[in-house]
Write a protein that holds these residues in place. Structure first.
Motif, mmCIF file in Angstrom:
data_model
loop_
_atom_site.group_PDB
_atom_site.id
_atom_site.type_symbol
_atom_site.label_atom_id
_atom_site.label_comp_id
_atom_site.label_asym_id
_atom_site.label_seq_id
_atom_site.Cartn_x
_atom_site.Cartn_y
_atom_site.Cartn_z
ATOM 1 N N GLU A 91 0.461 -0.820 0.069
ATOM 2 C CA GLU A 91 0.003 0.323 0.040
ATOM 3 C C GLU A 91 1.351 0.993 -0.160
ATOM 4 O O GLU A 91 2.269 0.965 0.218
ATOM 5 C CB GLU A 91 -1.124 -0.310 1.008
ATOM 6 C CG GLU A 91 -1.740 -1.278 1.652
ATOM 7 C CD GLU A 91 -2.742 -0.657 0.498
ATOM 8 O OE1 GLU A 91 -4.100 -0.401 0.206
ATOM 9 O OE2 GLU A 91 -2.867 -1.696 -0.791
ATOM 10 N N PRO A 92 0.453 2.650 -0.378
ATOM 11 C CA PRO A 92 0.480 4.036 -0.368
ATOM 12 C C PRO A 92 1.687 3.484 0.409
ATOM 13 O O PRO A 92 2.741 3.975 0.907
ATOM 14 C CB PRO A 92 0.127 4.498 -0.629
ATOM 15 C CG PRO A 92 -0.862 3.738 -1.368
ATOM 16 C CD PRO A 92 -0.825 2.222 -1.030
ATOM 17 N N HIS A 93 0.974 3.614 2.390
ATOM 18 C CA HIS A 93 2.554 3.671 3.404
ATOM 19 C C HIS A 93 3.275 2.131 4.031
ATOM 20 O O HIS A 93 3.322 3.250 4.793
ATOM 21 C CB HIS A 93 0.662 3.808 4.580
ATOM 22 C CG HIS A 93 -0.176 2.487 4.343
ATOM 23 N ND1 HIS A 93 0.700 0.971 4.883
ATOM 24 C CD2 HIS A 93 -1.362 2.043 5.038
ATOM 25 C CE1 HIS A 93 -0.172 0.547 5.366
ATOM 26 N NE2 HIS A 93 -1.413 0.797 4.995
ATOM 27 N N GLY A 94 3.232 1.593 3.122
ATOM 28 C CA GLY A 94 4.345 0.370 3.290
ATOM 29 C C GLY A 94 3.787 -0.762 3.622
ATOM 30 O O GLY A 94 4.778 -1.284 3.040
ATOM 31 N N VAL A 128 6.736 5.215 7.769
ATOM 32 C CA VAL A 128 6.275 4.783 8.569
ATOM 33 C C VAL A 128 5.200 4.000 8.869
ATOM 34 O O VAL A 128 3.743 4.883 8.579
ATOM 35 C CB VAL A 128 5.998 5.872 10.597
ATOM 36 C CG1 VAL A 128 6.258 5.243 11.516
ATOM 37 C CG2 VAL A 128 7.238 6.351 10.380
ATOM 38 N N LEU A 129 4.805 2.950 8.872
ATOM 39 C CA LEU A 129 3.763 1.872 9.082
ATOM 40 C C LEU A 129 2.155 2.451 10.175
ATOM 41 O O LEU A 129 2.853 3.097 11.178
ATOM 42 C CB LEU A 129 3.665 0.513 9.086
ATOM 43 C CG LEU A 129 3.988 0.540 8.215
ATOM 44 C CD1 LEU A 129 5.133 0.764 7.072
ATOM 45 C CD2 LEU A 129 3.721 -1.640 8.215
ATOM 46 N N PRO A 130 1.285 3.213 9.550
ATOM 47 C CA PRO A 130 0.778 3.374 10.783
ATOM 48 C C PRO A 130 0.088 2.444 12.182
ATOM 49 O O PRO A 130 -0.136 1.375 11.248
ATOM 50 C CB PRO A 130 -0.525 3.651 9.602
ATOM 51 C CG PRO A 130 -0.786 4.283 8.890
ATOM 52 C CD PRO A 130 0.469 3.564 8.223
ATOM 53 N N GLN A 259 9.462 10.765 5.751
ATOM 54 C CA GLN A 259 9.200 10.862 6.696
ATOM 55 C C GLN A 259 10.337 10.843 7.540
ATOM 56 O O GLN A 259 10.235 11.005 8.841
ATOM 57 C CB GLN A 259 8.150 10.169 6.831
ATOM 58 C CG GLN A 259 6.987 9.922 5.960
ATOM 59 C CD GLN A 259 5.962 8.304 5.497
ATOM 60 O OE1 GLN A 259 5.761 8.024 7.111
ATOM 61 N NE2 GLN A 259 4.471 8.638 4.626
ATOM 62 N N THR A 260 10.960 10.229 7.133
ATOM 63 C CA THR A 260 12.110 9.973 8.160
ATOM 64 C C THR A 260 13.217 10.448 7.709
ATOM 65 O O THR A 260 13.871 11.741 7.593
ATOM 66 C CB THR A 260 11.779 8.341 9.201
ATOM 67 O OG1 THR A 260 12.303 7.562 7.924
ATOM 68 C CG2 THR A 260 10.688 8.367 9.835
ATOM 69 N N ASN A 261 13.868 9.345 7.691
ATOM 70 C CA ASN A 261 15.879 9.329 6.819
ATOM 71 C C ASN A 261 15.812 8.922 5.645
ATOM 72 O O ASN A 261 16.764 8.977 5.646
ATOM 73 C CB ASN A 261 16.979 9.075 7.858
ATOM 74 C CG ASN A 261 16.755 7.298 8.014
ATOM 75 O OD1 ASN A 261 16.035 6.453 8.026
ATOM 76 N ND2 ASN A 261 18.433 6.500 8.526
ATOM 77 N N ILE A 262 15.142 8.543 4.856
ATOM 78 C CA ILE A 262 15.118 8.096 3.501
ATOM 79 C C ILE A 262 14.458 8.277 2.556
ATOM 80 O O ILE A 262 13.320 8.813 3.111
ATOM 81 C CB ILE A 262 14.798 6.487 3.720
ATOM 82 C CG1 ILE A 262 15.474 5.525 4.491
ATOM 83 C CG2 ILE A 262 15.065 6.227 2.829
ATOM 84 C CD1 ILE A 262 15.290 3.493 4.632
ATOM 85 N N LEU A 263 15.283 9.578 1.307
ATOM 86 C CA LEU A 263 13.920 9.909 0.708
ATOM 87 C C LEU A 263 14.420 9.736 -0.344
ATOM 88 O O LEU A 263 15.425 8.770 -0.878
ATOM 89 C CB LEU A 263 14.811 11.114 0.430
ATOM 90 C CG LEU A 263 16.097 11.576 0.050
ATOM 91 C CD1 LEU A 263 15.772 12.044 -0.775
ATOM 92 C CD2 LEU A 263 16.251 12.978 1.226
ATOM 93 N N TYR A 264 13.628 9.780 -1.666
ATOM 94 C CA TYR A 264 14.008 9.401 -2.783
ATOM 95 C C TYR A 264 14.029 10.026 -4.181
ATOM 96 O O TYR A 264 13.265 11.507 -3.759
ATOM 97 C CB TYR A 264 12.751 8.224 -3.207
ATOM 98 C CG TYR A 264 13.001 6.819 -2.659
ATOM 99 C CD1 TYR A 264 13.752 5.697 -3.142
ATOM 100 C CD2 TYR A 264 12.513 6.557 -1.169
ATOM 101 C CE1 TYR A 264 13.972 4.676 -2.512
ATOM 102 C CE2 TYR A 264 12.434 5.434 -0.476
ATOM 103 C CZ TYR A 264 13.735 4.342 -0.938
ATOM 104 O OH TYR A 264 13.899 2.962 -0.636
#
Ligand code: PLP
Length: 319
Positions: A91-94, A128-130, A259-264
């Motif tokens: 899903e989009p949230h991972g 981050v998964l909800p 959202q955290t320390n990883i970006l694309y």
């Protein structure tokens, strides 16, 4: 950290006699609210031992298409443990949609592998998964007879991001692998959390996988230091990732907001080779791909991010 490692009392951890390893295992189990835990040299081995503790030969685990245990660990579950992966879209949230999981659970029929386990990852590519999703999906898995494993290599990034109690972050999972290296800055080491039963099985598999270490307290001391000193500061890595994302966006590049320390960041295919060489000439070695992953961590300062951005800015022509 080096001083703590040098000072650590040690013993033989193959026999469970290393006081520093034992302390680390107690501290982590207590922090996450699990019965017990087990120290491993790496996250790959900790995940694999967990899968082997939950599944036997001919069993199946449900996992995301992009999950580390499925895609980036050479298929160890299949190769070394005869566990069949059932990979599913994210899903989009991972996470993986409950309906998708429901449709993938095999009936009890001798044609099929036995579906035994659901494995999720948090953070997933920095997302981050909800918590509400984790609550629902782990309840669903248990109601359908599945065990649940979390690859929590970066679970502390999720904890810091949502300001969670660690116990809340991993509620509903039967086992969790937490990495002390990577963002937390220890040179090696992961801890697997579980019940006495799961960890007893994982301890046997750890030995078979070559993960029984002797004076491992030297490494456990680094992990204890990391837990004490390097968790809260993950917010700096998150802020640095946001800063980097903004700088790249200002250049007109497509960036997935971190959202955290990883970006694309999307790098047009025609620039991949030239950008790699351009950065290398400025002393920056980067694995540039059409979807380039950039990660911030405690060894990357704001000044170094500025320098990297400057090198991107100097790239002569983005057209
Ligand atoms: C999400 C995730 N899980 C597991 C691992 C494996 O950890 P290790 O490199 O310590 O084997 C990694 C490594 O990058 C990871 O990103």
């Amino acid at each position: 950290m080096r001083a703590a490692m040098a000072d650590a009392p040690v013993g033989d951890d193959v026999y469970g006699d290393d006081p520093t390893v034992n302390r680390l295992q107690r501290v982590v189990a207590e922090r996450f609210g699990f019965e017990t835990s087990l120290f491993f040299p790496s996250g790959t081995q900790s995940n694999l031992a967990a899968l082997m503790a939950h599944c036997g030969r001919g069993d199946e685990y449900i996992v995301g298409q992009d999950a580390h245990t499925y895609k980036y660990e050479q298929g160890g579950a299949a190769v070394l443990a005869s566990i069949q992966p059932q990979p599913l879209e994210h899903e989009p949230h991972g996470g993986i949609a409950v309906e998708r999981i429901a449709a993938a659970i095999k009936p009890d029929d001798l044609h099929f592998a036995r579906t035994r386990l659901l494995a999720l990852e948090n953070t997933m590519g920095g997302r981050v998964l909800p918590i509400s999703y984790l609550h629902d999906v782990t309840n669903f898995a248990h109601a359908h007879g599945l065990c649940t494993h979390l690859d929590g290599a970066r679970v502390f990034n999720a904890i810091v991001k949502l300001d969670l109690d660690p116990r809340t972050a991993v509620a509903g999972f039967d086992s969790v692998s937490v990495c002390l290296s990577k963002g937390l800055g220890a040179p090696a080491g992961s801890v697997l959390l579980g019940s006495h039963e799961v960890i007893a099985a994982a301890r046997r598999w750890r030995k078979a996988l070559g993960g029984g270490m002797r004076q491992a307290g030297i490494l456990a001391a680094a992990g204890l230091y990391a837990l004490e000193h390097n968790v809260e500061r993950l917010t700096e890595d998150h802020a640095n990732a946001a800063f980097l994302a903004e700088g790249l966006r200002d250049l007109g590049l497509q960036v997935e907001p971190p959202q955290t320390n990883i970006l694309y960041v999307d790098i047009p295919v025609r620039h991949v080779q030239a950008l790699t060489e351009h950065l290398l000439q400025r002393g920056i070695r980067a694995s540039i791909t059409p979807r380039t992953r950039l990660v911030t961590h405690l060894d990357v300062s704001r000044a170094e991010i500025d320098a990297a951005l400057e090198a991107f800015r100097e790239y002569p022509d983005w057209s």
